[in-house]
Design an enzyme around this catalytic site. Structure first.
Site, mmCIF file in Angstrom:
data_model
loop_
_atom_site.group_PDB
_atom_site.id
_atom_site.type_symbol
_atom_site.label_atom_id
_atom_site.label_comp_id
_atom_site.label_asym_id
_atom_site.label_seq_id
_atom_site.Cartn_x
_atom_site.Cartn_y
_atom_site.Cartn_z
ATOM 1 N N LYS B 182 -19.046 6.229 19.189
ATOM 2 C CA LYS B 182 -18.610 7.515 18.616
ATOM 3 C C LYS B 182 -18.339 7.788 16.905
ATOM 4 C CE LYS B 182 -14.257 9.227 18.481
ATOM 5 N NZ LYS B 182 -14.353 10.174 17.379
ATOM 6 N N GLU B 387 -1.576 4.688 1.960
ATOM 7 C CA GLU B 387 -2.991 5.178 1.755
ATOM 8 C C GLU B 387 -3.321 7.260 1.053
ATOM 9 O OE1 GLU B 387 -6.505 4.853 4.512
ATOM 10 O OE2 GLU B 387 -7.635 4.384 2.441
#
Lengths: 330, 479
Positions: B182, B387
């Site tokens: 995917k 992050e």
């Protein structure tokens, strides 16, 4: 962007704040070896990256004319004759006889014995005469001979002196000898009226081999008062390359940051096509900055580059390529 | 930038790519309609809708897994390694032949500059297929046996759509597994073009199945009982959810998650190249890189000089049309990601860090964020810990090598690190002490199929690339 300090370099003998550095061999060595190192892989990758910039249409037309104005049209052959030099000087003044809008080159570059001939042909056209001196290209002669060679060229009317450094002294670590040699040659560039020929210092980077050496030689020449730093004589391969010129552009940029003085850069040898020349201009713009995009601060030492520039220039104005026979040989 | 020497736009032609108005799922070698609601994929540089893409629901995923299982048992796992290699080599060559098309499509769908998709992504994609094709008939020498796991369910992120596909599919197929992959919902187009390449290569139906969709589709793949192996690259948050979902099953899992890499510059570094490395470390791919060097640790004695040079270098970065060959920094991949970058940058302001950004005109359409620096950052700041996944660099300083190591390791992540110094012994000692999967010395963000990649701690587990990358797709030497 750092502020511009215009042509202060023309009067500078040494870089003021760096005077202490040249007091002794050991302090000079410490300074040169204390400069940030160059990582070869990274330096070459950066140069290759800049070479992929695409330049088109209007900026290309500008770049071509600028490159023509930066050419030191060069003939440095044992077989040079006065006739050949006269022809070259005529070409420097009017590179494209068919198109008066085509700019003149910056200079013609010849051996000292040809200076008078070149000077006579160029008259007051504004095109400079550059002479290679100091036992070019090897630099292997006694100092008084090198100085005599220089004075000879200056007396004959040279506007610019291209000297070669003593690579033997440099590679054996006698940096102060190299420094003093440049200082003395610069003194020999003085004219009776108090003015002075511009001094270009040739490193012969193909013999210096490493980028660290190129950076050290750059600083050495700038501290000694060179107006220009130049890659090569054209007699040794490899001559000018993009990464070597990149290191020299970084050096003049950093030197101005430290001292406020601007020094010019001249890659010489092997630059043959418009495409190559434009890669250099991109690098000048992005590494040193737009202040260096001027014949006073950047030159190409070349003999065959000019015709390719003219051919591309004609292509831009007419939309068609013409053959080499449509451009003068010299 | 200079205004006397402007570069004229040099856009790459879109004509090499044919984007269809709608795309189906690639199951059992055919494109089929999905049962879910179709969703749109947009060009992040212009917000133009590029295509409608089918969403795979549980039934579609089940179909894909069944197709993969059939292909696994009947064809692919029985085929000799040398035969599988032929298919992989063929795919690699087609990728090279259609490289321009893939690069342009990647840039349109993702927003990354064409010079990166053309010069980095696609060549490395082809290299991965070539590299693992070479392993397919030599698995018995791998040290991990030569028995495949079965059906691999793979979920990949939007930052390197085709590269992550290659990292997942090439080793899986080389080892004899079949896959259901995917792609991310914002960047599905190159994976669907890859599906066409599988057809063009005459890959047996069902060996590669590509199902598009968002989180629910991913969950359906991960939790499908007939999937033997789950491979995921993406956020740490989703990675944790996957680890929970497969806990207690006999599925094998590899996770490649977030990072907050330290890029450590010592005072004896080759400074000009270090500046390039810092720029490449954080502004490459708009900072959408899990191993991005988002924390600059610079030795205090050269901090001012490095910052000054860095700012000057950043001022020459060119932002804008990703298809322009002169563009260095492209568009942020989605509005959602742009929002997150903005939020975290505002946290940086609020925490008292000093923001500096490149002065440039941003396009009015599309998702854009200028290359940005935060100075005066400390370990306690959120922008030094979380992050950001965007072109935002946090600058910290250190005084000694030990302090650099402590600060570099003081993070929940451990994917990568960079060391800049002229001293070889220091490079080796730092590399030994840094808790990171990859340590680059005097370079950054270099990827190569022969070298393993993966993380410590919250950056995930398992390795991709190199011989080590085979381990994730083989049953092991003793079974």
């Amino acid at each position: 962007m750092t502020p511009t300090s215009s042509s202060t370099a023309s009067t500078a003998s040494s870089a003021g704040v760096l005077d202490d550095v040249v007091r002794s061999e050991s302090s000079l060595r410490r300074f040169l070896h204390g400069l940030p190192g160059v990582d070869q892989v990274g330096c070459e990758a950066r140069a290759a990256g800049l070479a992929t910039r695409s330049i088109k249409t209007t900026s290309k037309a500008f770049a071509i004319d600028l490159a023509i104005r930066m050419v030191d049209l060069t003939t440095l052959e044992g077989q040079d004759t006065h006739g050949k030099v006269r022809a070259l000087a005529s070409k420097a003044m009017r590179p494209d006889p068919a198109d008066p809008t085509c700019p003149a080159t910056a200079a013609v570059c010849v051996y000292p014995d040809m200076v008078a001939t070149a000077k006579q042909t160029l008259g007051d056209s504004g095109v400079h005469v550059a002479a290679v001196a100091t036992a070019f290209p090897s630099g292997r002669a006694a100092m008084d001979i090198k100085l005599a060679d220089t004075r000879d060229a200056v007396e004959a009317g040279a506007d610019e002196i291209d000297m070669v450094i003593d690579r033997g002294a440099f590679l054996s670590g006698r940096y102060l000898d190299v420094y003093e040699e440049i200082v003395q040659v610069k003194e020999a560039c003085a004219r009776p009226d108090g003015s002075s020929a511009h001094l270009k210092v040739i490193f012969e980077t193909g013999e210096l081999q490493t980028y660290d050496n190129v950076r050290r030689a750059s600083w050495l020449a700038m501290m000694a008062g060179g107006h220009f730093i130049k890659t090569s004589t054209g007699k040794v391969q490899p001559a000018a390359t993009l990464p070597v010129t990149l290191i020299m552009l970084e050096a003049v940029r950093d030197f101005r940051d430290q001292t406020g003085q601007m020094v010019g850069v001249k890659p010489a040898g092997g630059i043959k096509t418009t495409k190559d020349a434009i890669k250099y201009l991109v690098m000048v713009n992005e590494i040193a900055g737009p202040d260096w995009l001027d014949p006073d601060w950047f030159r190409f030492g070349a003999s065959t580059l000019l015709n390719d520039l003219l051919m591309q220039r004609t292509k831009m104005t007419t939309g068609r390529y013409s053959g080499p026979d449509y451009f003068t040989l010299d | 930038m200079s205004n006397i020497f402007e570069y004229a736009p040099a856009p790459e032609s879109r004509a090499v790519v044919d984007i269809k108005p709608s795309y189906g799922l690639f199951i059992n070698g055919e494109f089929v309609d999905g049962h879910g609601k179709a969703f749109k994929t947009v060009n992040p540089a212009t917000e133009e809708v590029l295509a409608e893409v089918a969403e795979a629901d549980d039934a579609d995923v089940d179909e894909a897994v069944k197709a993969a299982r059939r292909a696994y048992t009947r064809v692919w796992s029985r085929m000799s390694g040398a035969e599988r290699a032929k298919y992989l080599y063929r795919i690699a060559r087609i990728i090279q032949e259609r490289g321009r098309e893939l690069a342009v499509l990647e840039s349109i769908d993702n927003g990354k500059p064409i010079k990166e998709s053309r010069d980095v992504d696609i060549p490395v994609v082809a290299a991965h297929f070539f590299y693992y094709a070479g392993w397919a008939d030599k698995l018995e020498h791998s040290g991990y046996g030569s028995t495949p796991l079965g059906v691999a369910g793979q979920v990949i992120p939007w930052n390197f759509p085709l590269l992550m596909l290659a990292w997942k599919i090439a080793p899986a197929l080389a080892c004899g597994n079949t896959v259901v992959l995917k792609p991310a919902e914002t960047t599905p187009l190159t994976a669907l073009l890859f599906a066409e390449i599988c057809q063009q290569a005459d890959l047996p139906p069902g060996v590669v199945n590509i199902v598009t969709g968002a989180g629910d589709t991913g969950r359906a793949i991960v939790s499908h009982p007939d999937v033997d192996k789950v491979a995921f690259t993406g956020s740490t948050e989703v990675g944790k959810a996957i680890a929970r979902a497969v806990a207690g099953t006999d599925k094998k899992v590899t996770l490649e998650l977030g990072g907050k890499a330290a890029n450590i510059v010592f005072d004896d570094a080759p400074l000009d190249q270090a500046i390039e490395g810092i720029v490449n470390g954080i502004f490459f791919n708009q900072g959408h890189v899990c191993c991005a060097g988002s924390r600059l640790l610079v030795q205090e004695s050269v901090a001012d000089e490095v910052l000054e040079r860095l700012k000057r270098r950043m001022s020459t970065l060119r932002m804008g049309d990703p298809l322009d060959k002169n563009t260095d920094v492209g568009a942020i991949n989605s509005g959602e990601q742009l929002k997150r970058i903005r939020e975290l940058s505002e946290v940086g302001d609020a925490e008292g860090a000093e923001r500096w950004e490149v002065a440039c005109d941003l396009p009015t359409k599309g998702f854009w964020f200028p290359p940005t620096l935060f100075t005066g950052v400390s370990q306690a700041h959120r922008i030094a810990r979380e992050e950001i996944f965007g072109p935002v660099l946090s600058v910290l300083t250190f005084r000694t090598p030990s302090e650099a190591v402590e600060k570099a390791n003081n993070t929940p992540f451990g994917l990568s690190a960079g060391v800049w110094t002229d001293k070889g012994s220091r490079i080796l000692s730092m590399a030994n002490r840094l808790r990171a999967g990859v340590v680059w010395a005097n370079t950054f963000n270099k990827f190569d199929p022969t070298s393993p990649f993966g993380g410590y701690k919250e950056s995930g587990y398992g390795r991709e690339g190199g011989r080590h990358g085979l381990e994730a797709y083989l049953k092991g030497a003793d079974s």
